[in-house]
Design a protein around this motif. Structure first.
Motif, PDB file in Angstrom:
ATOM      1  N   ASP A  33      73.568 -13.366 -34.526  1.00 50.09           N
ATOM      2  CA  ASP A  33      73.487 -12.316 -33.523  1.00 50.09           C
ATOM      3  C   ASP A  33      74.696 -12.318 -32.599  1.00 50.09           C
ATOM      4  N   ASP A  34      75.343 -13.451 -32.471  1.00 50.10           N
ATOM      5  CA  ASP A  34      76.512 -13.533 -31.597  1.00 50.10           C
ATOM      6  C   ASP A  34      77.391 -14.679 -32.090  1.00 50.10           C
ATOM      7  N   VAL A  35      78.703 -14.526 -31.957  1.00 48.83           N
ATOM      8  CA  VAL A  35      79.646 -15.556 -32.372  1.00 48.83           C
ATOM      9  C   VAL A  35      80.676 -15.744 -31.267  1.00 48.83           C
ATOM     10  N   HIS A  36      80.968 -17.009 -30.941  1.00 53.60           N
ATOM     11  CA  HIS A  36      82.010 -17.332 -29.977  1.00 53.60           C
ATOM     12  C   HIS A  36      83.063 -18.177 -30.688  1.00 53.60           C
ATOM     13  N   TYR A  37      84.306 -17.767 -30.580  1.00 56.88           N
ATOM     14  CA  TYR A  37      85.394 -18.452 -31.261  1.00 56.88           C
ATOM     15  C   TYR A  37      86.228 -19.247 -30.251  1.00 56.88           C
ATOM     16  N   GLU A  74      83.699 -22.726 -33.859  1.00 58.76           N
ATOM     17  CA  GLU A  74      82.924 -21.494 -33.784  1.00 58.76           C
ATOM     18  C   GLU A  74      81.512 -21.844 -33.348  1.00 58.76           C
ATOM     19  N   MET A  75      80.940 -21.016 -32.498  1.00 59.87           N
ATOM     20  CA  MET A  75      79.540 -21.174 -32.126  1.00 59.87           C
ATOM     21  C   MET A  75      78.789 -19.922 -32.558  1.00 59.87           C
ATOM     22  N   TRP A  76      77.774 -20.124 -33.394  1.00 66.53           N
ATOM     23  CA  TRP A  76      76.936 -19.024 -33.861  1.00 66.53           C
ATOM     24  C   TRP A  76      75.607 -19.082 -33.131  1.00 66.53           C
ATOM     25  N   ILE A  77      75.133 -17.906 -32.689  1.00 67.42           N
ATOM     26  CA  ILE A  77      73.838 -17.807 -32.025  1.00 67.42           C
ATOM     27  C   ILE A  77      72.910 -16.944 -32.876  1.00 67.42           C
ATOM     28  N   TYR A  78      71.764 -17.509 -33.226  1.00 67.24           N
ATOM     29  CA  TYR A  78      70.693 -16.762 -33.877  1.00 67.24           C
ATOM     30  C   TYR A  78      69.534 -16.645 -32.891  1.00 67.24           C
ATOM     31  N   ARG A  79      69.046 -15.413 -32.694  1.00 68.65           N
ATOM     32  CA  ARG A  79      67.903 -15.255 -31.790  1.00 68.65           C
ATOM     33  C   ARG A  79      66.628 -15.797 -32.420  1.00 68.65           C
ATOM     34  N   ARG A  80      66.649 -15.909 -33.733  1.00 69.05           N
ATOM     35  CA  ARG A  80      65.469 -16.407 -34.400  1.00 69.05           C
ATOM     36  C   ARG A  80      65.837 -16.854 -35.808  1.00 69.05           C
ATOM     37  N   THR A  88      61.773 -22.639 -33.043  1.00 66.71           N
ATOM     38  CA  THR A  88      61.312 -21.255 -33.121  1.00 66.71           C
ATOM     39  C   THR A  88      61.955 -20.380 -32.057  1.00 66.71           C
ATOM     40  N   SER A  89      62.861 -20.957 -31.281  1.00 67.63           N
ATOM     41  CA  SER A  89      63.463 -20.190 -30.196  1.00 67.63           C
ATOM     42  C   SER A  89      64.879 -19.788 -30.572  1.00 67.63           C
ATOM     43  N   TYR A  90      65.650 -19.381 -29.587  1.00 73.77           N
ATOM     44  CA  TYR A  90      67.067 -19.127 -29.800  1.00 73.77           C
ATOM     45  C   TYR A  90      67.686 -20.348 -30.468  1.00 73.77           C
ATOM     46  N   PHE A  91      68.636 -20.103 -31.338  1.00 77.37           N
ATOM     47  CA  PHE A  91      69.169 -21.162 -32.181  1.00 77.37           C
ATOM     48  C   PHE A  91      70.685 -21.106 -32.139  1.00 77.37           C
ATOM     49  N   CYS A  92      71.298 -22.261 -32.015  1.00 77.11           N
ATOM     50  CA  CYS A  92      72.749 -22.344 -31.874  1.00 77.11           C
ATOM     51  C   CYS A  92      73.307 -23.260 -32.959  1.00 77.11           C
ATOM     52  N   VAL A  93      74.436 -22.883 -33.548  1.00 72.16           N
ATOM     53  CA  VAL A  93      75.152 -23.731 -34.501  1.00 72.16           C
ATOM     54  C   VAL A  93      76.609 -23.828 -34.035  1.00 72.16           C
ATOM     55  N   LEU A  94      77.083 -25.060 -33.830  1.00 73.13           N
ATOM     56  CA  LEU A  94      78.461 -25.287 -33.401  1.00 73.13           C
ATOM     57  C   LEU A  94      79.233 -25.910 -34.555  1.00 73.13           C
ATOM     58  N   PHE A  95      80.172 -25.151 -35.115  1.00 71.30           N
ATOM     59  CA  PHE A  95      81.032 -25.631 -36.188  1.00 71.30           C
ATOM     60  C   PHE A  95      82.348 -26.113 -35.578  1.00 71.30           C
ATOM     61  N   SER A  96      82.857 -27.244 -36.084  1.00 67.66           N
ATOM     62  CA  SER A  96      84.122 -27.745 -35.581  1.00 67.66           C
ATOM     63  C   SER A  96      84.777 -28.612 -36.645  1.00 67.66           C
ATOM     64  N   PRO A 151      70.112 -23.831 -27.831  1.00 67.08           N
ATOM     65  CA  PRO A 151      71.403 -23.697 -27.150  1.00 67.08           C
ATOM     66  C   PRO A 151      71.465 -24.555 -25.890  1.00 67.08           C
ATOM     67  N   ARG A 152      72.263 -25.599 -25.947  1.00 66.35           N
ATOM     68  CA  ARG A 152      72.431 -26.488 -24.805  1.00 66.35           C
ATOM     69  C   ARG A 152      73.860 -26.525 -24.315  1.00 66.35           C
ATOM     70  N   PHE A 153      74.769 -25.959 -25.109  1.00 69.56           N
ATOM     71  CA  PHE A 153      76.186 -25.989 -24.765  1.00 69.56           C
ATOM     72  C   PHE A 153      76.786 -24.599 -24.926  1.00 69.56           C
ATOM     73  N   ARG A 154      77.761 -24.304 -24.083  1.00 65.84           N
ATOM     74  CA  ARG A 154      78.418 -23.005 -24.152  1.00 65.84           C
ATOM     75  C   ARG A 154      79.459 -22.954 -25.263  1.00 65.84           C
ATOM     76  N   ASP A 155      80.117 -24.094 -25.503  1.00 70.75           N
ATOM     77  CA  ASP A 155      81.175 -24.148 -26.501  1.00 70.75           C
ATOM     78  C   ASP A 155      81.490 -25.608 -26.786  1.00 70.75           C
ATOM     79  N   LEU A 156      82.534 -25.834 -27.603  1.00 70.21           N
ATOM     80  CA  LEU A 156      82.915 -27.197 -27.949  1.00 70.21           C
ATOM     81  C   LEU A 156      83.325 -27.988 -26.715  1.00 70.21           C
TER      82      LEU A 156
END
Length: 480
Positions: A33-37, A74-80, A88-96, A151-156
């Motif tokens: 749903d959202d990506v931060h680079y 990259e940080m990917w945000i999935y709302r579900r 089961t809540s908002y979901f965050c994946v931080l790739f580095s 989601p506990r972090f804004r970015d790397l």
């Protein structure tokens, strides 16, 4: 289509895009749903009470700032995440391009040495920090999952800062991250099988009434126009249980719209929620749950099933509804949504009205019914105590624009058995909130302290000022 996209997009790691972690997660879960680079840069952190390993000045400094380069991330945000086991809540994946195992080891080691530790321990800490910021093997060519979960972090940079300052309370747990990655990479087939198994179990419980106690379920909902031409139903459920029975660890919910004509399920959603139920100190011993369904106009049966496995309690709520046609190219208004409560987003987070973390309030649509910084709770009974406030939400379509700004007046009238009882002043609406620039979503509150007990008609009169056209909508409520 997804495989073709990832092969084109993630082809810079020396392997086909579908073999990369980013590609695999995209294929299984779809676009985030959202990506931060972040394209790398300098990370600056403060080390408290440093030794001469880092502090070359010889002065007794209370802290020293150090800098080191950071890789692309990259940080990917999935709302579900559909069918997830653990999240089961908002979901965050931080790739580095950092080795996650090395990060976990580094965090674990330095977190054991507080700033007021003896000098030999702080020197050992500073040596680990020095090795970390100079060791180039941390910066690998392949993107790895450094963090996954809530989601506990804004970015790397935020994550790295939390590792150096563990007192921030955002430590990463490798076990939880592994659970989150397992959720991400579960196959669609596994998810469908589990959803079908849960649906079958809940349907059998309802048909056979094989349960010992019941859960009380109250539902409030409304109708909003969908940009696709369908109608969105924001749904709010209040689930109540007995205070003498322990709260369940997990509850399962099934919300579905069944076509009255064909009997087919047109829209549905399944969830697993972790309730904060029903301690005697909680507000009314209730857990709140919100979701959305979308369907074309027509006649349906809205059904909500809530079940818990441990104590075999189940709740069932059903109602025949008519989904209106809200598509129009003329000036018009939607259906009135009467709400029992309106909260700020911060208040709603504290009450766990959504599946999001209390300390995470992204700007997305994590609530079933939200406007600006407020969350609306649709009323199931439309009964209000005398002195309570009634809050209403209504959509206004295709107002006449002057210099890209509409000019619309809104007035609410409450009428009881004895004639007109309460009327608000006409309010001027001259702003747009619709995503396509053709709609106003407006919420307003009417105090009921001067109304006597009894049933009332609630009329909202909307006037397009430039043309003088008037559209009215009615609803009902009761004061007791």
């Amino acid at each position: 289509r997804r495989i073709r996209y990832v092969n084109e997009r993630f082809d810079n790691e020396g392997k086909p895009g579908w073999k990369t972690l980013r590609g695999q997660i995209y294929i299984v879960n779809g676009p985030p749903d959202d990506v931060h680079y972040s394209y790398g840069g300098q990370q600056k952190v403060s080390v408290p009470n440093p030794t001469d390993v880092l502090n070359k000045t010889g002065l007794g400094l209370p802290f020293i700032d150090i800098q080191f380069p950071t890789p692309e991330s990259e940080m990917w945000i999935y709302r579900r995440i559909a069918g997830s086991h653990y999240f089961t809540s908002y979901f965050c994946v931080l790739f580095s391009k950092i080795d996650s195992n090395e990060i976990y080891v580094f965090q674990k080691n330095i977190s054991r040495i507080p700033p007021d530790a003896p000098r030999d321990l702080r020197a050992r800490r500073d040596l680990m920090i020095l090795e970390f910021i100079t060791k180039q093997s941390y910066f690998r060519n392949d993107y790895q999952i450094l963090y996954a979960g809530e989601p506990r972090f804004r970015d790397l940079e935020d994550l790295l800062d939390s590792i150096f300052h563990s007192s921030h309370g955002n430590e990463i747990d490798p076990f939880s991250v592994n659970e989150a990655v397992a959720d991400l990479l579960r196959s669609t087939g596994d998810r469908i099988e589990e959803q079908l198994a849960r649906r079958t179990r809940m349907e059998e419980l309802v048909r056979g009434r094989v349960y010992y106690r019941t859960l009380a379920v109250e539902i409030g909902f409304g109708f909003l126009r969908d940009l696709s031409g369908q109608v969105t139903l924001p749904i709010h459920a209040e689930i109540s249980g007995s205070t003498d029975v322990p709260a369940p660890r997990v509850m399962e919910t099934l919300v579905e719209l069944v076509s009255a004509e064909s009997g087919r399920i047109v829209a549905e959603t399944q969830d697993q929620i972790r309730p904060k139920l029903w301690s005697k100190t909680s507000a009314g011993g209730k857990t709140s749950y919100q979701c959305k369904l979308s369907a074309p106009p027509g006649a349906y049966r809205l059904r909500v099933i809530v079940a818990e496995g441990d104590n075999k309690r189940i709740g069932l709520w059903e109602k025949d509804i008519a989904v209106p046609n809200l598509s129009t190219h003329d000036f018009g208004v939607g259906e009135i949504i009467i709400c029992q409560q309106v909260l700020s987003r911060n208040e709603a987070n504290k009450l766990s009205l959504s599946r999001s973390r209390p300390d995470w309030t992204p700007a997305g649509e994590e609530y079933a019914l939200a406007l600006d910084d407020f969350v609306f709770i649709p009323s199931a009974s439309r009964k209000f105590r005398r002195g309570q406030n009634l809050t209403a939400l209504i959509e206004v379509y295709n107002p006449t624009l002057r210099s890209k700004s509409p000019s619309v007046q809104l007035q609410a009238v409450c009428t009881g058995r004895g004639g007109r009882a309460l009327s608000t002043a006409a309010r001027e609406l001259n702003y747009l909130t619709g995503k396509t620039g053709d709609m106003i979503v407006y919420g307003f509150t009417v105090p009921l302290r001067d109304l006597d007990p009894g049933p009332y008609d609630f009329l909202v009169r909307v006037t397009d000022t430039p043309t003088g056209r008037v559209v009215e909508k009615k609803a009902e409520f009761e004061v007791w």
